[in-house]
Design an enzyme around this catalytic site. Structure first.
Site, PDB file in Angstrom:
ATOM      1  N   GLY A  23      41.920 -18.319  -7.371  1.00 47.13           N
ATOM      2  CA  GLY A  23      40.561 -18.587  -7.728  1.00 47.13           C
ATOM      3  C   GLY A  23      40.258 -20.180  -7.561  1.00 47.13           C
ATOM      4  O   GLY A  23      39.198 -20.468  -6.928  1.00 47.13           O
TER       5      GLY A  23
ATOM      6  N   ARG B 261      39.563 -19.126 -19.207  1.00 46.24           N
ATOM      7  CA  ARG B 261      39.622 -19.270 -17.754  1.00 46.24           C
ATOM      8  C   ARG B 261      38.894 -18.105 -16.921  1.00 46.24           C
ATOM      9  O   ARG B 261      39.369 -16.968 -17.210  1.00 46.24           O
ATOM     10  CB  ARG B 261      41.117 -19.723 -17.380  1.00 46.24           C
ATOM     11  CG  ARG B 261      41.378 -19.992 -15.939  1.00 46.24           C
ATOM     12  CD  ARG B 261      41.557 -18.724 -15.037  1.00 46.24           C
ATOM     13  NE  ARG B 261      41.879 -19.019 -13.648  1.00 46.24           N
ATOM     14  CZ  ARG B 261      41.687 -18.040 -12.614  1.00 46.24           C
ATOM     15  NH1 ARG B 261      41.540 -16.847 -13.144  1.00 46.24           N
ATOM     16  NH2 ARG B 261      42.018 -18.562 -11.370  1.00 46.24           N
ATOM     17  N   VAL B 262      38.147 -18.603 -16.164  1.00 46.46           N
ATOM     18  CA  VAL B 262      37.600 -17.698 -14.894  1.00 46.46           C
ATOM     19  C   VAL B 262      37.775 -18.192 -13.641  1.00 46.46           C
ATOM     20  O   VAL B 262      37.666 -19.375 -13.271  1.00 46.46           O
ATOM     21  CB  VAL B 262      35.968 -17.581 -15.332  1.00 46.46           C
ATOM     22  CG1 VAL B 262      35.386 -16.707 -14.209  1.00 46.46           C
ATOM     23  CG2 VAL B 262      35.739 -17.350 -16.618  1.00 46.46           C
ATOM     24  N   GLY B 263      38.363 -17.248 -12.840  1.00 47.76           N
ATOM     25  CA  GLY B 263      38.559 -17.551 -11.372  1.00 47.76           C
ATOM     26  C   GLY B 263      37.233 -17.429 -10.363  1.00 47.76           C
ATOM     27  O   GLY B 263      36.256 -17.404 -10.744  1.00 47.76           O
ATOM     28  N   ASP B 264      37.456 -17.113  -9.045  1.00 44.76           N
ATOM     29  CA  ASP B 264      36.507 -17.024  -8.196  1.00 44.76           C
ATOM     30  C   ASP B 264      35.758 -15.687  -8.212  1.00 44.76           C
ATOM     31  O   ASP B 264      34.884 -15.470  -7.713  1.00 44.76           O
ATOM     32  CB  ASP B 264      37.072 -16.930  -6.742  1.00 44.76           C
ATOM     33  CG  ASP B 264      38.135 -16.415  -6.483  1.00 44.76           C
ATOM     34  OD1 ASP B 264      39.294 -15.910  -7.316  1.00 44.76           O
ATOM     35  OD2 ASP B 264      37.955 -15.149  -5.612  1.00 44.76           O
TER      36      ASP B 264
ATOM     37  N   THR C  62      43.508  -9.535  -6.914  1.00 45.16           N
ATOM     38  CA  THR C  62      42.139  -9.042  -7.031  1.00 45.16           C
ATOM     39  C   THR C  62      41.948  -7.696  -6.205  1.00 45.16           C
ATOM     40  O   THR C  62      42.230  -7.944  -5.035  1.00 45.16           O
ATOM     41  CB  THR C  62      40.786  -9.785  -6.831  1.00 45.16           C
ATOM     42  OG1 THR C  62      41.293 -11.179  -7.668  1.00 45.16           O
ATOM     43  CG2 THR C  62      39.561  -9.335  -7.339  1.00 45.16           C
TER      44      THR C  62
ATOM     45  N   THR D 184      40.927 -12.639  -2.199  1.00 40.00           N
ATOM     46  CA  THR D 184      41.860 -12.310  -3.316  1.00 40.00           C
ATOM     47  C   THR D 184      42.766 -13.747  -3.118  1.00 40.00           C
ATOM     48  O   THR D 184      42.872 -14.141  -2.138  1.00 40.00           O
ATOM     49  CB  THR D 184      42.225 -11.020  -3.390  1.00 40.00           C
ATOM     50  OG1 THR D 184      43.560 -10.844  -4.321  1.00 40.00           O
ATOM     51  CG2 THR D 184      42.906 -10.967  -1.896  1.00 40.00           C
ATOM     52  N   GLY D 185      43.444 -13.926  -4.337  1.00 37.78           N
ATOM     53  CA  GLY D 185      44.048 -14.976  -4.310  1.00 37.78           C
ATOM     54  C   GLY D 185      44.094 -15.983  -5.464  1.00 37.78           C
ATOM     55  O   GLY D 185      43.392 -15.626  -6.383  1.00 37.78           O
TER      56      GLY D 185
HETATM   57  N1  GLY Z   1      40.893 -14.351  -7.836  1.00 33.76           N
HETATM   58  C1  GLY Z   1      41.137 -14.134  -8.952  1.00 33.76           C
HETATM   59  C2  GLY Z   1      41.256 -15.209 -10.009  1.00 33.76           C
HETATM   60  O1  GLY Z   1      41.624 -16.229  -9.550  1.00 33.76           O
HETATM   61  O2  GLY Z   1      41.254 -15.035 -10.873  1.00 33.76           O
END
Ligand code: GLY
Length: 306
Positions: free
Chosen positions: A203, A177-180, A149, A200-201
């Protein structure tokens, strides 16, 4: 008044230098965040953000982005949005409202269309080719393959702090799917009275520790920016190793409200920092016994990580 900007990964070098120029001229930090991130969103060579981002399991580039104003604590976010140029621009626009700040999927696309945001097919031929080659091998992919990210945290000359993030999320992620990244507190947080942080990483790991907010809580408790960032990452990593046997990749950048930076990571993680007192510098942070070793990188081309 002083100013500062910090951003994730070597890919943000040009955007961070551009943001620093704007801050030096006295422009608002919100403008610096947006322009810095758009430089990465528009570059097809970076496969984890915007144009040229890697697609989900159905071959669609679904983008997440968020923006936060540390003065008012207003935030805007979009998730799983397809077909528009700049998630950060749409997220910034959503931050001006009191309600409906976080829009997903069709709702985000409807808002972007109705408000005249530029459309773009973000799937390039190169990203499609990587998708076609890899999708048959999806069982062997690690969750983090091809994904990072872009995050910016900024202090402007008015003393205001802002954060922004933008990502295409995990390569070959499940549809929806949605991350952090668009989740306040996990992927980003800004409070001009304290500081700004973004992550970043992977999520799914970052959200288990509400990482960005947690780092700012450490700052509030009296830790230095560096202690606050590295403690947030190392404590979450340790907890995940104890509970699940492993912790996946995560990194965090943080600025305090005087422009000092802190960084935490459990991998090798490049970031860029510029301030009134220091021109744009690329650093490499490396995890070392729960702490972070941070060294300036003299020759950018020699670094093997984008
Ligand atoms: N850090 C972004 C994601 O996991 O989508």
């Amino acid at each position: 008044m002083t100013w500062a900007v910090i951003s994730t990964w070597k890919m943000s070098w040009k955007g961070c230098t551009l943001a620093a120029d704007l801050l030096r001229q006295g422009l608002r930090g919100s403008e610096a965040v947006i322009r810095g991130i758009q430089d990465v969103e528009d570059n097809p060579e970076f496969r984890s953000v915007g144009y040229g981002g890697l697609p989900d399991e159905e071959g669609r580039v679904l983008l997440d982005g968020a923006f936060m104003n540390g003065d008012s604590l207003h935030f805007g976010a979009v998730a799983a949005m397809e077909g528009f140029r700049s998630p950060i621009a749409v997220a910034h626009s959503l931050a001006k409202y009191d309600f409906n700040n976080f829009l997903a999927g069709k709702g985000a696309e409807k808002y972007a269309a109705e408000n005249g945001f530029e459309r773009r097919n973000n799937l390039t031929e190169e990203s499609r080719a990587i998708y076609e080659k890899k999708r048959g091998e999806s069982q062997s992919l690690s969750a983090y393959d091809g994904h990072d990210t872009v995050c910016f945290a900024v202090l402007d000359q008015m003393g205001s702090m802002y954060t922004g993030v933008s990502t295409s999320g995990l390569f070959l992620k499940k549809c929806g799917r949605v991350g952090d990244s668009p989740v306040a507190g996990s992927g980003f947080y800004a409070d001009s009275r304290l500081g700004a942080a973004c992550a970043t990483g992977v999520g799914e790991e970052i959200m288990k520790g509400v990482l960005s907010y947690n780092a700012l809580r450490n700052l509030k408790a009296g830790m230095s920016p560096q202690e606050a960032a590295e403690t947030a990452v190392s404590e979450l990593s340790e907890t995940l190793i104890q509970r699940n046997g492993k912790a996946r990749s995560m990194s965090l950048i943080l600025l305090d409200n005087r422009g000092n930076f802190g960084v935490g990571t459990n991998i090798r993680f490049p970031f860029v920092y510029a301030a009134e007192t220091s021109s744009s510098t690329l650093y490499l942070a490396e995890a070392e016994n729960g702490r972070c070793r941070i060294t300036p990188v003299e020759d950018k081309d020699s670094l093997d990580i984008d």
